[in-house]
Design an enzyme around this catalytic site. Structure first.
Site, PDB file in Angstrom:
ATOM      1  N   VAL A  82      -5.814   6.353  -9.230  1.00  0.00           N
ATOM      2  CA  VAL A  82      -5.150   4.794  -9.034  1.00  0.00           C
ATOM      3  C   VAL A  82      -3.623   4.940  -8.596  1.00  0.00           C
ATOM      4  O   VAL A  82      -2.836   5.378  -9.467  1.00  0.00           O
ATOM      5  CB  VAL A  82      -5.507   3.832 -10.068  1.00  0.00           C
ATOM      6  CG1 VAL A  82      -4.832   2.432  -9.818  1.00  0.00           C
ATOM      7  CG2 VAL A  82      -6.915   3.791 -10.322  1.00  0.00           C
ATOM      8  N   LYS A  83      -3.495   4.529  -7.600  1.00  0.00           N
ATOM      9  CA  LYS A  83      -1.997   4.701  -7.090  1.00  0.00           C
ATOM     10  C   LYS A  83      -1.243   3.273  -7.146  1.00  0.00           C
ATOM     11  O   LYS A  83      -1.777   2.138  -6.948  1.00  0.00           O
ATOM     12  CB  LYS A  83      -1.864   4.634  -5.536  1.00  0.00           C
ATOM     13  CG  LYS A  83      -0.826   5.772  -5.081  1.00  0.00           C
ATOM     14  CD  LYS A  83      -1.316   6.033  -3.662  1.00  0.00           C
ATOM     15  CE  LYS A  83      -0.218   6.890  -2.857  1.00  0.00           C
ATOM     16  NZ  LYS A  83      -0.558   6.815  -1.283  1.00  0.00           N
ATOM     17  N   VAL A  84      -0.274   3.510  -7.991  1.00  0.00           N
ATOM     18  CA  VAL A  84       0.535   2.094  -8.522  1.00  0.00           C
ATOM     19  C   VAL A  84       1.913   2.215  -7.951  1.00  0.00           C
ATOM     20  O   VAL A  84       2.577   3.268  -8.090  1.00  0.00           O
ATOM     21  CB  VAL A  84       0.491   2.074  -9.998  1.00  0.00           C
ATOM     22  CG1 VAL A  84       1.126   1.002 -10.668  1.00  0.00           C
ATOM     23  CG2 VAL A  84      -0.965   2.114 -10.403  1.00  0.00           C
TER      24      VAL A  84
END
Ligand code: E4P
Length: 218
Positions: A82-84
């Site tokens: 997951v890119k945050v």
């Protein structure tokens, strides 16, 4: 060094996989928008194509919203990362997701201090954007050198994923600095193979043999 492809284009991914040079994928909302396809199904399609990590980015910017989207992304496939975005809420989400066993890639990193914060929060990857740093007149590779040094100094587990790569020199310099991963646009990956002396040399070898008038099996 691992190579990720920085794309949401399935044809590019399939070609990169055929070449045996793709260890993972990074996407972002802009790259998925370019494909004109729905968001989550596109991340899922890519995650099913590739064995390695596939980064899919949250669209929310608040902590609760990011967590809810992160859980949906992570449920798509085991290899989704997951890119945050790098913000207080984003790094708070990184910490929570880590406790849940969901790996994160912290994106939009432009300084050594931001990278230090991401590592302290427990990010699996930090994405410093070298091309965009160069664009504003700073040195993107100097940022990579700083981040690699800081992570080494404190033995952080966070991997340095060089992003916003614009040309082959960015890749070679990242490797020289010991970055763990480079995420490369397809057009740059193609360029890594090329050298004018390779083309010229091959042409000369084949011309010389053709001049003999003989074939391969003669
Ligand atoms: C990385 O994960 C980003 O998707 C990407 O590298 C951004 O590159 P750009 O600056 O060329 O848009």
């Amino acid at each position: 060094m691992r190579f990720f492809l920085d794309t949401a284009d399935v044809r590019e991914i399939e070609t990169g996989l055929e070449w045996g040079m793709v260890d993972g994928i990074t996407t972002n909302p802009s790259l998925i928008a370019k494909q004109g396809k729905p968001y989550l199904p596109t991340v899922k399609e890519i995650a099913e194509l590739v064995d390695g990590p596939v980064s899919g980015e949250v669209l929310a910017t608040d902590y609760e919203g990011m967590l809810a989207e992160a859980r949906k992304l992570a449920a798509l496939a085991d290899n989704v990362v997951v890119k945050v975005p790098l913000s207080p809420a984003g790094l708070r989400a990184v910490r929570t997701l880590k406790a849940e066993g969901i790996p994160t890639n912290v994106t939009l990193c432009f300084s050594a201090n931001q990278a230090l914060l991401a590592a302290k929060a427990g990010a699996a990857y930090i994405s410093p954007f070298v091309g965009r740093v160069d664009d504003v007149g700073w040195d993107g590779m100097e940022l990579i050198e700083q981040v690699v040094t800081i992570y080494d100094n404190y033995a952080f587990d966070t991997e340095v994923l060089v992003a916003s790569i614009r040309h082959p020199l960015h890749v070679a310099q990242s490797a020289l600095l010991g970055a763990h991963v480079a995420t490369i646009p397809f057009k740059v990956l193609e360029k890594l193979y090329r050298h004018p002396l390779t083309d010229r040399g091959l042409e000369a070898f084949l011309d010389d043999w053709r001049a003999t008038g003989k074939g391969f099996d003669d």
